[in-house]
Design a protein around this motif. Structure first.
Motif, PDB file in Angstrom:
ATOM      1  N   LEU A 114      47.103  25.477  49.282  1.00  0.00           N
ATOM      2  CA  LEU A 114      45.716  25.367  49.723  1.00  0.00           C
ATOM      3  C   LEU A 114      44.820  26.306  48.930  1.00  0.00           C
ATOM      4  O   LEU A 114      43.727  25.943  48.497  1.00  0.00           O
ATOM      5  N   ALA A 117      45.016  24.850  45.024  1.00  0.00           N
ATOM      6  CA  ALA A 117      44.518  23.514  44.727  1.00  0.00           C
ATOM      7  C   ALA A 117      43.092  23.329  45.237  1.00  0.00           C
ATOM      8  O   ALA A 117      42.280  22.685  44.587  1.00  0.00           O
ATOM      9  N   LEU A 118      42.793  23.901  46.421  1.00  0.00           N
ATOM     10  CA  LEU A 118      41.460  23.682  46.977  1.00  0.00           C
ATOM     11  C   LEU A 118      40.542  24.870  46.730  1.00  0.00           C
ATOM     12  O   LEU A 118      39.389  24.849  47.132  1.00  0.00           O
ATOM     13  N   ARG A 119      41.072  25.905  46.076  1.00  0.00           N
ATOM     14  CA  ARG A 119      40.285  27.113  45.805  1.00  0.00           C
ATOM     15  C   ARG A 119      39.666  27.665  47.090  1.00  0.00           C
ATOM     16  O   ARG A 119      38.497  28.045  47.111  1.00  0.00           O
ATOM     17  N   ILE A 120      40.423  27.635  48.163  1.00  0.00           N
ATOM     18  CA  ILE A 120      39.945  28.174  49.429  1.00  0.00           C
ATOM     19  C   ILE A 120      40.262  29.661  49.446  1.00  0.00           C
ATOM     20  O   ILE A 120      41.319  30.063  48.975  1.00  0.00           O
ATOM     21  N   MET A 197      42.510  41.587  38.806  1.00  0.00           N
ATOM     22  CA  MET A 197      43.180  40.330  38.551  1.00  0.00           C
ATOM     23  C   MET A 197      42.961  39.858  37.113  1.00  0.00           C
ATOM     24  O   MET A 197      43.874  39.408  36.440  1.00  0.00           O
ATOM     25  N   ARG A 198      41.727  40.022  36.636  1.00  0.00           N
ATOM     26  CA  ARG A 198      41.421  39.518  35.295  1.00  0.00           C
ATOM     27  C   ARG A 198      42.165  40.332  34.236  1.00  0.00           C
ATOM     28  O   ARG A 198      42.723  39.772  33.290  1.00  0.00           O
ATOM     29  N   TRP A 201      45.681  39.339  34.169  1.00  0.00           N
ATOM     30  CA  TRP A 201      45.851  38.046  33.508  1.00  0.00           C
ATOM     31  C   TRP A 201      45.791  38.207  31.999  1.00  0.00           C
ATOM     32  O   TRP A 201      46.606  37.657  31.264  1.00  0.00           O
ATOM     33  N   ARG A 315      33.771  52.086  41.070  1.00  0.00           N
ATOM     34  CA  ARG A 315      32.590  51.572  40.372  1.00  0.00           C
ATOM     35  C   ARG A 315      32.870  51.462  38.896  1.00  0.00           C
ATOM     36  O   ARG A 315      33.402  52.362  38.306  1.00  0.00           O
TER      37      ARG A 315
END
Lengths: 315, 326
Positions: A114, A117-120, A197-198, A201, A315
């Motif tokens: 979910l 796939a749905l980017r929820i 996260m970026r 990645w 920050r």
């Protein structure tokens, strides 16, 4: 002195100190009576919080917004699945455990699906899936009155020198989870994703695979917990996992894991779980009413969080 | 992973980002219409003055709780205690507000003050609102049980009268929903301070550098959550006539679902009051009337809520991809 200072610098020590204080308060009230029994009871209940707490910890460490709200429904369904598959027969214990594990993993995978796939947002994804799992559990577990196999019920209740075997397994499991978190690629990846996260990645960490594994792990632990709870309480029920929505999150945060992600702490989960259970024991020995007990539990949780303080905003 | 907008400029017509945004804003109304069509198809008699009064009765407290949740979500926080808070307010309303109105009013105002104080605490100590409000959910439930150990009490007569109003032509729940939606829409979306409040969710640093106090915006939003939580609890007792400490427990998750269904986002101050009310109505209708007409056993009512959430969010994900803003 050095050892003491090094200990105090650890964030998890505070939850153990809290647990100790609450225990002392309780036994000073009873005049020392039942001091050991209280620890035994606390250990056997705390281990259930630890199992789901560790799953929740990995999920929360993934970063802001990551939390598994489907645990209560997941635990409820797995408890019913385990009892039905075991069917009260000792020969089927292992099969039942595997079935509960599979049911939990399926919930975890569905959660991830979910989210992906749905980017929820994970909160709402696990919330919607918990609605559905809850309904499945109600329909599937209706009127279920199968007792756990005797050997399984014994295993979840058996003690060694006043220490529940399950709690020993829980300590070993927490130790392994600590190694997985700090020393294995999986755990380091979870921490990296939680920090940024970026950046994770870009550094080549398979972000989506790690997130998939983490939600599946949390689901699987929920499943196992459901089976064990059904053994301990001698039967499955729809509400068996209800309290683990709060307690799984609470033990993670009180234990020193950052809600902002990227910083996790395994030993603290044990301390926080013992603290929460002993807190309830203490309030019970004081003989307060249900209302006062809830009120004080809430106030103490808010107080502990306030005292522990939030992280300085990055920050 | 956020991908920068790569939509070429100058696209128009059905594939333009503007159209997608329009579609997205329309989604809550669209899902409500679909549910209504389904109900009309299954049981035409339900689409009447009386039918709506009956089906939407419980939608008023749900809509109010949803708006309450929306205020905290606007500033990127979450309130997991709104359900038990609604239950607590219901207990106060059915006991003190009836027997000792002055005390009742003071307690309710005090509880709004507690909400405001929580906002300040969460902001000043930089605490995770999920955990603080989870703790508070125990506090409210404990207080409610202390106040009303067994289900009972009775709603004040004026409240009973208000909730069973029968205005001409338009059923009361629909009228109430429209009023709630418009009032909040005006306050939050059309006033200058409303823009500052939403800005706190969008970019707190920018709002702060523009000279506004973040502490004040957070306290305002938490206090508003308290206000609408109080309204929700009172409306609930007005309908059920007596109270129970567990009356509102289901509202926590329902309210979050309503906000999201209505087009709100967890971060960034993107919310829609009208959408949130529509989302609440959708959930209220889908949860029980629709399923009853479809002869689906009540076991699956919770699942229906989950399913609707998933379907609407899937539709939104499709639209957003076209919108190209994420």
């Amino acid at each position: 002195m050095m050892v003491l200072r090094a200990l105090l610098a650890r964030p998890w020590i505070w939850s153990f100190i809290g647990a100790l204080l609450v225990w002392l308060a309780a036994i000073s009230f009873t005049g020392g009576y039942g001091a050991g029994g209280m620890i035994t009871a606390a250990l056997s209940l705390a281990v259930f919080m630890v199992i789901v707490g560790i799953g929740q910890m990995f999920v929360i460490t993934l970063g802001p917004g990551n939390v598994d709200l489907s645990l209560p429904a997941n635990i409820g369904l797995a408890s019913a699945v385990a009892m039905k598959v075991m069917g009260g027969s000792d020969a089927m214990i292992l099969v039942g455990l595997v079935a509960a594990l599979t049911s939990g993993m399926a919930v975890g995978m569905a959660n991830y699906l979910l989210i992906r796939a749905l980017r929820i947002p994970p909160i709402i994804a696990t919330l919607s899936s918990s609605f559905i799992v809850h309904s499945i559990d109600i329909a599937y577990g209706r009127g279920l009155q199968i007792k756990p196999p005797p050997a399984f019920a014994d295993f979840t209740n058996i003690q060694f020198l006043g220490i529940p075997i399950l709690a020993i397994c829980g300590v070993v499991f927490a130790f392994l989870a600590g190694i997985a978190l700090q020393r294995m690629i999986y755990g380091r990846s979870v921490l990296a994703i939680g920090q940024n996260m970026r950046a994770a990645w870009l550094a080549g960490i398979p972000v989506e695979r790690i997130r998939f594994l983490t939600y599946t792990l949390s689901g699987a632990l929920g499943g196992i917990n459901g089976a064990l709870l059904a053994g301990y309480f001698r039967g499955a029920s729809v509400d068996i996992g209800n309290e683990y929505l709060l307690s799984s999150i609470a033990v993670v945060v009180i234990g020193g894991t950052s809600v902002a992600g990227g910083k996790a702490n395994v030993p603290g989960i044990w301390g926080a779980a013992l603290f929460l259970v002993l807190l309830l024991t203490m309030l019970n020995t004081f003989g307060v009413s249900a209302g006062i007990r809830l009120l004080l539990t809430g106030l103490i949780i808010v107080g502990v969080i306030t005292a522990a303080g939030g992280q300085k905003a990055l920050r | 992973m956020t991908v920068a907008a790569t939509e070429p400029l100058g696209r128009s017509g059905l594939r333009s980002p503007a159209f997608a945004r329009f579609l997205r804003a329309l989604l809550p109304a669209l899902s409500l219409t679909l549910i209504l069509i389904a109900i009309a198809y299954l049981n035409p008699r339900a689409i009447s003055y009386f039918g709506f009064s009956l089906m939407l009765n419980l939608a008023i407290p749900i809509a109010l709780a949803t708006i309450a949740q929306m205020f905290v979500i606007t500033v990127n926080e979450l309130d997991l205690s709104i359900g038990t808070f609604v239950g607590f307010v219901a207990c106060v309303t059915a006991t003190w507000l009836r027997d000792a109105p002055l005390l009742g009013i003071l307690v309710l105002l005090g509880s709004i003050g507690v909400y405001a104080a929580l906002g300040a605490l969460i902001h000043l100590r930089n605490l995770p609102s999920i955990v603080v409000t989870l703790g508070m959910s125990f506090v409210w439930q404990g207080l409610a049980i202390l106040l009303l150990p067994k289900p009972g009490g009775k709603a004040p007569d004026w409240l009973l009268g208000l909730m069973s109003l029968k205005p001409p032509l338009v059923p009361f729940p629909i009228l109430a929903a429209v009023v709630i939606a418009l009032v909040v829409h005006f306050g939050l979306m059309r006033t200058s301070y409303g823009a500052v409040l939403r800005g706190t969710g969008g970019n707190a640093q920018a709002v702060k550098r523009a000279g506004w106090s973040i502490l004040r915006t957070k306290v305002t939003m938490f206090a508003m959550t308290g206000v609408f939580g109080v309204l929700s609890g009172m409306a609930l007792v007005g309908i059920t006539t007596s109270a129970d400490a567990n009356l509102g427990n289901g509202y926590t998750l329902l309210a979050i679902a309503g906000v999201i269904l209505g087009g709100g986002e967890f971060v960034g101050g993107r919310v829609s009051p009208i959408g949130a009310v529509l989302g609440a109505l959708t959930l209220a209708l889908a949860a029980s009337p629709l399923l009853t007409f479809m002869r689906i056993p009540p076991d699956w009512q919770v699942a229906a809520n989950g399913l609707i959430l998933i379907v609407v969010l899937a539709a939104r994900a499709l639209i957003s991809r076209r919108e190209g803003d994420r």
